[in-house]
Design a protein around this motif. Structure first.
Motif, PDB file in Angstrom:
ATOM      1  N   GLU A   1      -3.749   6.788  -7.794  1.00 12.05           N
ATOM      2  CA  GLU A   1      -4.092   5.451  -7.318  1.00 12.05           C
ATOM      3  C   GLU A   1      -4.047   5.402  -5.790  1.00 12.05           C
ATOM      4  O   GLU A   1      -4.977   4.883  -5.154  1.00 12.05           O
TER       5      GLU A   1
ATOM      6  N   ARG B   1       3.736  -0.370   2.560  1.00 12.44           N
ATOM      7  CA  ARG B   1       3.353  -0.336   1.145  1.00 12.44           C
ATOM      8  C   ARG B   1       3.864  -1.577   0.416  1.00 12.44           C
ATOM      9  O   ARG B   1       3.675  -1.694  -0.791  1.00 12.44           O
TER      10      ARG B   1
ATOM     11  N   GLY C   1       4.179  -5.647  -0.651  1.00 12.81           N
ATOM     12  CA  GLY C   1       3.180  -6.637  -1.007  1.00 12.81           C
ATOM     13  C   GLY C   1       2.063  -6.098  -1.878  1.00 12.81           C
ATOM     14  O   GLY C   1       0.955  -6.632  -1.872  1.00 12.81           O
ATOM     15  N   ARG C   2       2.345  -5.049  -2.638  1.00 14.72           N
ATOM     16  CA  ARG C   2       1.356  -4.434  -3.537  1.00 14.72           C
ATOM     17  C   ARG C   2       0.072  -4.076  -2.790  1.00 14.72           C
ATOM     18  O   ARG C   2      -1.044  -4.250  -3.297  1.00 14.72           O
TER      19      ARG C   2
ATOM     20  N   GLU D   1      -1.643  -1.300  -4.743  1.00 13.62           N
ATOM     21  CA  GLU D   1      -1.964  -1.779  -6.084  1.00 13.62           C
ATOM     22  C   GLU D   1      -3.105  -2.797  -6.070  1.00 13.62           C
ATOM     23  O   GLU D   1      -3.970  -2.796  -6.957  1.00 13.62           O
ATOM     24  N   ARG D   2      -3.124  -3.681  -5.075  1.00 12.58           N
ATOM     25  CA  ARG D   2      -4.179  -4.697  -5.029  1.00 12.58           C
ATOM     26  C   ARG D   2      -5.545  -4.076  -4.770  1.00 12.58           C
ATOM     27  O   ARG D   2      -6.547  -4.491  -5.366  1.00 12.58           O
TER      28      ARG D   2
ATOM     29  N   TRP E   1      -6.353  -0.980  -5.553  1.00 16.09           N
ATOM     30  CA  TRP E   1      -6.659  -0.271  -6.806  1.00 16.09           C
ATOM     31  C   TRP E   1      -7.220  -1.248  -7.838  1.00 16.09           C
ATOM     32  O   TRP E   1      -8.224  -0.958  -8.502  1.00 16.09           O
ATOM     33  N   ASP E   2      -6.609  -2.411  -7.964  1.00 18.09           N
ATOM     34  CA  ASP E   2      -7.099  -3.419  -8.898  1.00 18.09           C
ATOM     35  C   ASP E   2      -8.528  -3.835  -8.544  1.00 18.09           C
ATOM     36  O   ASP E   2      -9.376  -4.017  -9.432  1.00 18.09           O
TER      37      ASP E   2
END
Length: 229
Positions: A165, A207, A209-210, A213-214, A216-217
């Protein structure tokens, strides 16, 4: 590290399709995820956007010959996993802005937020030949140094992250970093425009605050294999 190879393969396929949708790869490119200290799974040898649901991702040793049917430049992945035990994912890609900058023999500077994630800098491999032998793979990753990204003149880029990711997101960040650098060159401001100092860049490359991940989403939204998460 993830021990369930089926789950790792699913994430690799999702990453492959995401990179294709983002325009970072086309007929060429590949990505992988580590499955242990001595092995990783690489996406199928096909245009990444066309990767079928459930397609087999081949297991590749970190040390040793590439299995039959695995693309020659996966040697770059081997070198990264061998040198960086924290590397959990690798992406080899050809974003249009990055390809243009690499063809000029230039590397991008940290001029905006996304560019801060590549300290101590982006490496340059000044050879346009395909990397299909061990000596070139060693030389290329030597040129990467302790950073997370390498531009290869006339031949794309490779990045690594702690996971597949993170590596996928960093590929998007590097492409945007190259876009900004090309704008600086096109406007004639490359020599005078500000560069974010190392200490400030390290703080900005959060890294929290996501962040990863945000993105990646965003990149994987609608993927057919997300429903199995």
């Amino acid at each position: 590290m993830h021990d369930n190879k089926d789950e790792v393969a699913r994430r690799v396929r999702i990453a492959a399709r995401a990179l294709g949708r983002a325009g970072l790869v086309h007929a060429y490119g590949h990505c992988s995820a580590r499955t242990g200290t001595e092995s990783f799974l690489v996406c199928p040898s096909m245009p990444m956007a066309l990767t079928p649901v459930g397609a087999t991702c081949k297991s590749v040793p970190v040390h040793g010959d590439l299995p039959e049917g695995v693309l020659g430049e996966v040697r770059l992945h081997q070198q990264i996993y061998a040198r960086h035990l924290q590397a959990g994912g690798v992406v080899r890609f050809m974003g249009p802005n990055m390809m243009a900058l690499a063809a000029l023999g230039r590397v991008p500077q940290p001029r905006h937020g996304f560019g801060c994630y590549f300290q101590p800098g982006v490496g340059l491999w000044d050879d346009p030949q395909l990397i299909r032998d061990d000596s070139r793979a060693v030389g290329a990753i030597d040129a990467m140094g302790q950073g997370r990204a390498l531009l290869m003149r006339g031949n794309g880029a490779v990045v690594w992250g702690e996971s597949i990711e993170a590596a996928t997101v960093l590929a998007w960040y590097l492409e945007d970093m190259c876009r900004i650098e090309l704008v600086a060159l096109q406007t004639g401001l490359a020599d005078t425009a500000p560069i974010i100092p190392e200490a400030e860049a390290e703080t900005r490359a959060t890294r929290a605050g996501r962040i990863i991940e945000r993105m990646w989403d965003h990149m994987t939204a609608g993927d057919p294999e997300l429903a199995t998460s």
